[in-house]
Scaffold this active site. Structure first.
Site, short mmCIF file in Angstrom:
data_model
loop_
_atom_site.label_atom_id
_atom_site.label_comp_id
_atom_site.label_asym_id
_atom_site.label_seq_id
_atom_site.Cartn_x
_atom_site.Cartn_y
_atom_site.Cartn_z
N GLU A 1 38.01 11.62 56.89
CA GLU A 1 36.98 10.71 57.38
C GLU A 1 37.24 10.48 58.87
OE1 GLU A 1 35.14 6.24 56.51
OE2 GLU A 1 36.78 7.02 55.29
N ARG B 1 50.76 11.14 47.46
CA ARG B 1 50.61 10.99 48.90
C ARG B 1 52.00 10.82 49.52
NH1 ARG B 1 47.41 6.00 50.71
NH2 ARG B 1 48.46 6.47 52.67
N LYS C 1 45.60 3.59 57.04
CA LYS C 1 44.76 3.69 58.24
C LYS C 1 44.34 2.30 58.71
CE LYS C 1 42.22 7.32 58.67
NZ LYS C 1 41.15 8.33 58.50
#
Length: 556
Positions: A35, A261, A271
């Protein structure tokens, strides 16, 4: 192929091997779908190496596709930085860069199809009401009063949403699935919402934007992705991924597979937290060398090879775990120890006067650029009567464990002579201002004929020829291994994550290439800063050993 034989396996490779062997797929097609609402970080590097690496290893394809469904938080600068990062890491995507926004017309059409099938409805409930009706992990949800709105009415409402006739937040389009599902993502999730925002790709064409879970699976199917790889937090969402594709008229049905992750000690990879660090100016920007962003690591002197090696070492599993920062630092040390040219710099200088060296003499001494790689050549170092050494490399008195310069004892100057400390000069506060030594002219490049041994080897810079430089000593951004677990992660910021000192470097470094890796002998690995151009600045990449342990001893 030799590389295939030594390539470490993992559960995803085993799935791919089985699919190819059984003819489920004839080739491998993956994608990296960031993104564009921030810079990529080391966790994204793991995904990049996995998706692009699999495509390379299986002679397949990997797309770069931007998940650009939230125009309020996205911009073209993030798009460009992500493309740069992927290229810098050494990968090339298949064909043109793709965007989810490329498929907005098709996505809108599939939303209409779901409405026509009675599988989607426009909901005018407030966010609070929807949240309350959604239920909890222990209690089922309750149906919205708009859930059974007739198909034709829903089509009319969605057309008005699309035409901009409803205000932002007034209504949403929801999938009609199961409000009693044990999986929260299946309780009639929102698939479209109204946003009057300019989009960096489509401009002002749209005022309705699809949600990620609706967009992602369809984009994968449009691109004929064979293996859709994502992190474990999307494991439950796989049910929604499959439901959407099962209920629209699209021929391709990719499969989603989840892996753990990356969680890295002494940093944060959320983020949201990274954006907070940048916006509140706790760091200098996204490319601050203390940041775990690829841009930050790059500016700090990390190499693409070291990051790829790190991703290889941590592997791909389904188990969440915290990776030690030392593993990342070991990868860059291993790379730079082999590939970085050597140079000399003094970070806390004290003057040394060689009393028996001619005052007007300057000689050029040859020094190898790498102790074990002759192909890297050599450089000339000016040597004169006055030199600078590290203040910590001298003591008036010391025990036998101190392997540097002591009054009455000898050390070797790197690539130069033996010197012996004779006396010191101090200021009014008792600080040493000058060390007076003598040198043995017969020890250049060789040991004394009488068999004397120096206590150690220290680095130096000619006082007359050394160049002043700003040295930025970067350390870990946080002082605790898991700052995200703190009540306020900002309270765990390491106040010593950046120390700036004024040092002196050998004159050859004036023309050092920005970003070019160097080992300052006995001090660590450094690179010339890429961003600061009005003065000579070097950033510490990593120490010769663990940066949280005292650095002492000899060159690697």
């Amino acid at each position: 192929m030799a590389e295939t034989e030594t390539r470490p396996s993992n559960f995803i490779r085993q799935i791919i091997d089985k699919d190819l062997a059984e003819g489920v797929h004839e080739s491998v097609h993956t994608r990296f779908p960031p993104e564009p609402n921030g810079y990529l970080h080391i966790g994204h590097a793991k995904s990049i190496c996995l998706n692009f690496g699999l495509a390379q290893d299986y002679q397949g394809q990997c797309n770069l596709r931007f998940d650009d469904t939230n125009p309020e938080k996205e911009n073209i600068d993030y798009v460009n930085s992500i493309k740069d990062d992927v290229h810098w890491l050494g990968f090339e995507w298949d064909g043109e860069v793709r965007y989810s926004s490329d498929y907005f017309d098709q996505l809108h059409g599939y939303a209409v199809e779901l409405i026509e099938k009675g599988l989607a409805y426009v909901d005018f409930s407030t966010q609070d009401a929807m949240r309350e009706m959604r239920g909890t992990l222990k209690e089922p949800g309750k149906p919205s009063p708009y859930r059974d709105t007739p198909v034709q009415v829903n089509l009319e409402h969605f057309a008005k949403m699309t035409a901009g006739e409803y205000q932002e937040g007034h209504c949403v389009l929801r999938a009609k699935i199961d409000m009693t599902s044990p999986f929260m993502c299946m309780r009639d999730p929102v698939i479209y919402r109204i946003k009057f925002a300019h989009h960096h790709q489509t401009g002002d064409k749209w005022c309705v934007y699809p949600m990620y879970d609706f967009t992602h699976c369809i984009s994968d199917a449009i691109e004929n992705i064979t293996h859709s790889l994502c992190t474990l937090e999307f494991q439950d969402n796989r049910r929604l991924y499959d439901w959407v594709l099962d209920n629209i008229s699209i021929p391709c049905h990719p499969r989603q597979y989840e892996f753990s992750r990356l969680n890295l000690e002494y940093t944060v990879l959320s983020k949201r937290k990274l954006i907070q660090l940048v916006e509140e100016k706790h760091v200098e920007g996204w490319d601050d060398p203390r940041m775990p962003t690829i841009a930050g690591l790059r500016r700090r002197g990390y190499t693409p090879a070291s990051i790829r090696e790190f991703c290889k070492r941590i592997g791909v599993t389904k188990m969440d775990n915290m990776v030690e920062m030392g593993m990342l630092e070991a990868c860059i040390r291993d790379d730079l120890n082999q590939n970085a040219a050597r140079a000399m710099a003094v970070l806390d200088p004290v003057k040394v006067v060689i009393e028996n060296y001619p005052a007007d003499k300057v000689e050029m001494l040859s020094a190898p650029n790498h102790p074990s790689d002759e192909s890297m050549g050599s450089r000339e170092l000016p040597f004169s009567r006055e030199i600078l050494i590290e203040r910590e490399d001298f003591r008036e008195e010391a025990n036998k464990k101190f392997k540097r310069l002591v009054l009455g004892k000898e050390v070797r100057l790197r690539n130069a002579y033996f010197i012996k400390a004779e006396r010191v000069e101090k200021d009014a506060e008792g600080n040493i201002t000058t060390i007076y030594v003598t040198y043995d002219p017969d020890t250049l490049g060789k040991d004394p004929a009488d068999g004397r041994k120096a206590k150690g080897v220290i680095h130096w810079v000619s006082a007359a020829h050394g160049v002043p430089a700003e040295i930025r000593l970067y350390d870990r951004l946080f002082r605790v291994p898991n700052p995200a677990a703190e009540e306020n992660f900002l309270d765990a910021i390491n106040p010593e994550s950046l120390t700036i000192v004024q040092g002196v470097v050998e004159p050859s470094l004036v023309n050092a290439t920005p970003g070019y890796a160097l080992q300052f002998e006995r001090l660590g690995y450094f690179c010339k800063d890429k961003k600061i151009t009005d003065r000579l600045v070097f950033d510490r990449t990593v120490g010769l050993r663990d940066t949280w342990a005292k650095i002492d001893g000899q060159d690697d």
